[in-house]
Design an enzyme around this catalytic site. Sequence first.
Site, PDB file in Angstrom:
ATOM      1  N   SER A   1     -11.871  15.533  12.721  1.00 21.87           N
ATOM      2  CA  SER A   1     -11.440  14.917  11.361  1.00 21.87           C
ATOM      3  C   SER A   1     -12.808  14.729  10.282  1.00 21.87           C
ATOM      4  CB  SER A   1     -10.611  13.769  11.783  1.00 21.87           C
ATOM      5  OG  SER A   1     -10.140  13.234  10.775  1.00 21.87           O
TER       6      SER A   1
ATOM      7  N   ASP B   1      -9.516  15.487   3.783  1.00 17.19           N
ATOM      8  CA  ASP B   1     -10.398  15.314   4.612  1.00 17.19           C
ATOM      9  C   ASP B   1     -10.668  16.742   5.495  1.00 17.19           C
ATOM     10  OD1 ASP B   1      -8.207  15.291   6.553  1.00 17.19           O
ATOM     11  OD2 ASP B   1      -9.369  13.778   7.723  1.00 17.19           O
TER      12      ASP B   1
ATOM     13  N   ASP C   1      -9.550  18.171   8.480  1.00 16.25           N
ATOM     14  CA  ASP C   1      -8.550  18.829   8.929  1.00 16.25           C
ATOM     15  C   ASP C   1      -7.112  18.596   7.962  1.00 16.25           C
ATOM     16  OD1 ASP C   1      -8.574  15.958   9.530  1.00 16.25           O
ATOM     17  OD2 ASP C   1      -7.472  16.518  11.536  1.00 16.25           O
TER      18      ASP C   1
ATOM     19  N   ASP D   1      -5.457  16.113   7.102  1.00 17.10           N
ATOM     20  CA  ASP D   1      -4.191  15.272   7.333  1.00 17.10           C
ATOM     21  C   ASP D   1      -4.107  14.113   6.387  1.00 17.10           C
ATOM     22  OD1 ASP D   1      -6.296  13.959   8.897  1.00 17.10           O
ATOM     23  OD2 ASP D   1      -5.368  13.600  10.430  1.00 17.10           O
TER      24      ASP D   1
HETATM   25 MG    MG Z   1      -8.291  14.051   9.608  1.00 15.55          MG
END
Ligand code: MG
Length: 458
Positions: A105, A247, A249, A251
């Site tokens: 992340s 960010d 990844d 999400d």
């Molecule tokens: Mg993330």
Amino acid sequence: MAQELIISISGMRGIIGANLFPETAATYGAAFGTFLKEQTADKKRRVVAIGRDSRPSGSMLLGAVVSGLASVGVDAIDLGICTTPGVGIMLRHLHCAGGVVITASHNPIEYNGIKLLLDNGIAPPKALAEKIRKIYFEKQLKRVNSADCGQVWANDKSCEIHIDKVLPLVNPAQIAAKKFKVVLDSINGAGGPVGLLLLKKLGCNVTAVNIEPTGIFAHGAEPTEENLKSLCENVRKAVADIGFAQDPDADRLAIVDNTGRYIGEEFTLALAAQYMFAKNPGASAAANLSTSRMIDDIAAAAGGKVIRTPVGEAHVAQAMIQHQCVIGGEGNGGVIDLRVGPIRDSLVAMAMVLQLMAETGKTVTQLADSLGGYTMHKTKYKADAQRAKAIIEKAKQIFPDAKLNTSDGCRFDFADGWLHIRTSNTEPIMRVILETKDAAIAQKYLKTMESICKETLG
Ligand code: MG
């Protein structure tokens, strides 16, 4: 000294070359595969969808997890570089038994991690996560012989399928008619190509920054104010309507307004909720206990309500399913719409915020200022679970009139603000989150907390 490898409910996270190695990942993959096979007695072959964010170590870990899965007779669909919500969408689209996301992340590039998802797209609940941990630590791996080894094949359709799920949430023609100028900063993470494609389908005039998924992050990876100074600058230079920051990844989403001001991640969910409550008066939303009260104000104005959950995406998603919520998420820029999937999704957030702008004809500055007025304060103390409990008990005596929610530490709701005290799952730290509209009132609560903590912690 290298930090310990963290194996928690949501998966494994560590530092490449220090405590996270391909061998670790292969064993973890084999443990997850063994777990999936043991879930039901049938002999059906299990298939897992696996994707990774753009970190250079991602390929190595993905290959290792796939090897581990194959060694216990589980097949894998390699989605390549893919956002976390994208993996969740694909595993359900392809009717897989589970999913794996190779991501750390918003952690720096040295880190990587392995996140596990069940067939519903949600991280395993505590009891099942414990089972996987046990299989991993006790190496109860059900290896298979040559003939039964798992197979792997590639699927590169995640971008288009993801976008196909997001577009029906909004009115693309209405957004396109506005020809919004958008700056997208994808921090060279997994979300660049899919994010850019979505914005183009919505007819936006996009300035794309740090869009290539190289994993060499152009700035600090967490979408915070200090890491997004360049985005603010780019929005001003482009005279854009809005700036979006994902960010690594993809999400989470942070927003910069049309004046080049970072408005804070709390506003992402609030603006998305404003759009959804306008469409669904009287509906329900879910948010974790540390999320701003803005969403309660929005829900109340629309005759709706907010279900508060412990911190963590899986808790929010479960509450959304249970209470049929039209929107949910977390104050860190994570927006969930179950029609797309039970995972925080920066694409969902972008589409909803643009639709809100198109429908209301208002700028982000106007929208944010009409909701705002709250200020959040976050502090932390070194306190183990026992001392944190003592602090919460004292706070309960000092604030006898507060409305309490004790599902994750304790949240105290007052007429003029709220306070959430919770302990970390991974380190002996107690976090205190406070939100008020008035600075003097904030000081009053912060001082009280400080004196309680001093008294208890010495
Ligand atoms: Mg993330």
